[in-house]
Design an enzyme around this catalytic site. Sequence first.
Site, PDB file in Angstrom:
ATOM      1  N   SER A 262     -35.779  11.523 -21.107  1.00 20.40           N
ATOM      2  CA  SER A 262     -34.411  11.493 -20.408  1.00 20.40           C
ATOM      3  C   SER A 262     -33.896  12.741 -21.767  1.00 20.40           C
ATOM      4  CB  SER A 262     -33.513  10.569 -21.577  1.00 20.40           C
ATOM      5  OG  SER A 262     -32.225  11.923 -21.725  1.00 20.40           O
TER       6      SER A 262
ATOM      7  N   HIS B 139     -34.584  12.407 -16.732  1.00 17.01           N
ATOM      8  CA  HIS B 139     -33.484  11.983 -16.030  1.00 17.01           C
ATOM      9  C   HIS B 139     -32.342  12.484 -17.066  1.00 17.01           C
ATOM     10  CE1 HIS B 139     -31.605   7.725 -16.377  1.00 17.01           C
ATOM     11  NE2 HIS B 139     -31.353   8.256 -17.902  1.00 17.01           N
TER      12      HIS B 139
ATOM     13  N   MET C 252     -21.876  12.267 -19.236  1.00 21.78           N
ATOM     14  CA  MET C 252     -21.423  11.421 -19.636  1.00 21.78           C
ATOM     15  C   MET C 252     -20.001  12.057 -19.716  1.00 21.78           C
ATOM     16  SD  MET C 252     -23.621   9.413 -23.227  1.00 21.78           S
ATOM     17  CE  MET C 252     -25.051   9.313 -22.848  1.00 21.78           C
TER      18      MET C 252
ATOM     19  N   MET D 145     -22.802   7.757 -16.058  1.00 18.78           N
ATOM     20  CA  MET D 145     -22.235   7.228 -17.664  1.00 18.78           C
ATOM     21  C   MET D 145     -20.774   8.210 -16.923  1.00 18.78           C
ATOM     22  SD  MET D 145     -24.883   6.563 -19.903  1.00 18.78           S
ATOM     23  CE  MET D 145     -25.412   7.875 -19.249  1.00 18.78           C
TER      24      MET D 145
ATOM     25  N   MET E  18     -29.335  -1.349 -18.636  1.00 18.95           N
ATOM     26  CA  MET E  18     -29.366  -0.456 -19.472  1.00 18.95           C
ATOM     27  C   MET E  18     -30.253  -1.428 -20.468  1.00 18.95           C
ATOM     28  SD  MET E  18     -28.175   2.522 -19.130  1.00 18.95           S
ATOM     29  CE  MET E  18     -27.887   3.100 -20.929  1.00 18.95           C
TER      30      MET E  18
ATOM     31  N   PHE F  74     -25.466   6.759 -26.447  1.00 21.06           N
ATOM     32  CA  PHE F  74     -26.090   7.959 -27.439  1.00 21.06           C
ATOM     33  C   PHE F  74     -27.652   7.734 -26.772  1.00 21.06           C
ATOM     34  CE2 PHE F  74     -22.222   6.766 -28.831  1.00 21.06           C
ATOM     35  CZ  PHE F  74     -21.609   8.994 -29.197  1.00 21.06           C
TER      36      PHE F  74
ATOM     37  N   GLY G 138     -31.392   7.408 -28.970  1.00 20.29           N
ATOM     38  CA  GLY G 138     -31.501   7.208 -30.319  1.00 20.29           C
ATOM     39  C   GLY G 138     -31.712   5.195 -30.943  1.00 20.29           C
TER      40      GLY G 138
ATOM     41  N   ASP H 144     -33.366   1.680 -19.552  1.00 19.41           N
ATOM     42  CA  ASP H 144     -33.064   2.758 -20.184  1.00 19.41           C
ATOM     43  C   ASP H 144     -32.797   2.711 -21.073  1.00 19.41           C
ATOM     44  OD1 ASP H 144     -31.834   4.966 -20.770  1.00 19.41           O
ATOM     45  OD2 ASP H 144     -30.484   5.902 -18.987  1.00 19.41           O
ATOM     46  N   GLY H 145     -33.154   2.765 -22.630  1.00 16.18           N
ATOM     47  CA  GLY H 145     -32.397   2.387 -23.732  1.00 16.18           C
ATOM     48  C   GLY H 145     -33.476   2.296 -24.714  1.00 16.18           C
TER      49      GLY H 145
HETATM   50  C1  DX5 Z   1     -27.601   6.446 -23.268  1.00 23.09           C
HETATM   51  C2  DX5 Z   1     -28.804   6.985 -21.735  1.00 23.09           C
HETATM   52  C3  DX5 Z   1     -30.294   6.680 -22.437  1.00 23.09           C
HETATM   53  C4  DX5 Z   1     -30.465   8.246 -23.184  1.00 23.09           C
HETATM   54  C5  DX5 Z   1     -31.987   6.921 -23.800  1.00 23.09           C
HETATM   55  O1  DX5 Z   1     -26.266   6.424 -22.962  1.00 23.09           O
HETATM   56  O2  DX5 Z   1     -28.694   6.332 -20.668  1.00 23.09           O
HETATM   57  O3  DX5 Z   1     -31.281   7.449 -20.729  1.00 23.09           O
HETATM   58  O4  DX5 Z   1     -30.567   9.113 -23.391  1.00 23.09           O
HETATM   59  O5  DX5 Z   1     -32.592   7.118 -24.880  1.00 23.09           O
HETATM   60  P1  DX5 Z   1     -33.512   6.577 -25.828  1.00 23.09           P
HETATM   61  O6  DX5 Z   1     -34.546   6.802 -25.077  1.00 23.09           O
HETATM   62  O7  DX5 Z   1     -33.354   7.886 -27.260  1.00 23.09           O
HETATM   63  O8  DX5 Z   1     -32.983   5.628 -26.502  1.00 23.09           O
HETATM   64 ZN    ZN Z   2     -29.652   7.149 -19.008  1.00 17.99          ZN
END
Ligand code: DX5
Ligand code: ZN
Length: 228
Positions: free
Chosen positions: A18, A43, A47, A78, A147, A153, A155, A185-186
């Site tokens: 991502s 990815h 947002m 998103m 998710m 965000f 991290g 994801d996440g």
């Molecule tokens: C969160 C995003 C993710 C994010 C993942 O809203 O959809 O794609 O960038 O980041 P990490 O792997 O750091 O959780």
């Molecule tokens: Zn994502």
Amino acid sequence: MIDDELDMEVRLKKIAPSILSADFSRLDKEVRAVERAGADLIHVDVMDGHFVPNITIGPLVVMGLRKLTSLPLDVHLMIEEPQRYIEAFAQAGASWITIHVEVCRALSQMVKKIRMLRVRPGVVLNPATPLKKLYSILDEIDLVLLMSVNPGFGGQAFIPEVLKKVEQLRKTIDQNGYEVEIEVDGGIKLENIGEVSKAGGDIFVLGTGIFKTPNYKETIRKLRKEIL
Ligand code: DX5
Ligand code: ZN
């Protein structure tokens, strides 16, 4: 197993860096670096400051990314009114577009529209959204994105309860013979990607888990070992 076979097996599972956690002052180098390091997809987290509190990327950046890499662009929307922007993201070069069930009433209509634009459609569920919300659409989509953090965000910490959801969805897909991939994801890292894979994930999104490590190639090599 000979190396080639092993490679093919491994390739069925995909790693999707991502770019949210990439260094945007050198985005071109970052994207090329993960491509060289063996990423399967890029990815792209879009947002809008409404559906999630953060603002990130629009079609213009996707258009730029399309020129930088031949990897598929996995565009995660998103945003509150995805129907208004699908066409723009398709034209910008999205290969996959995923939309959140939480904001989308006419899901089937949107999925058809995405497919008509020659983009692979997928549906996203927040951690608290139940799987039953997508049962009626499973035979129309190419992927489900689960998710494993609340979106907004990079991290954040992986929410372990999502593993059960991955397992349950895997069962439903396999029992009914749907051709749908499961993307997660996440909060995925080298330490937990194995578990997510065992639960039934096919595609793993990593932001900080790749871009905040010193050597992307080494990281992706180690990640692949975990998802054999
Ligand atoms: C969160 C995003 C993710 C994010 C993942 O809203 O959809 O794609 O960038 O980041 P990490 O792997 O750091 O959780
Ligand atoms: Zn994502």
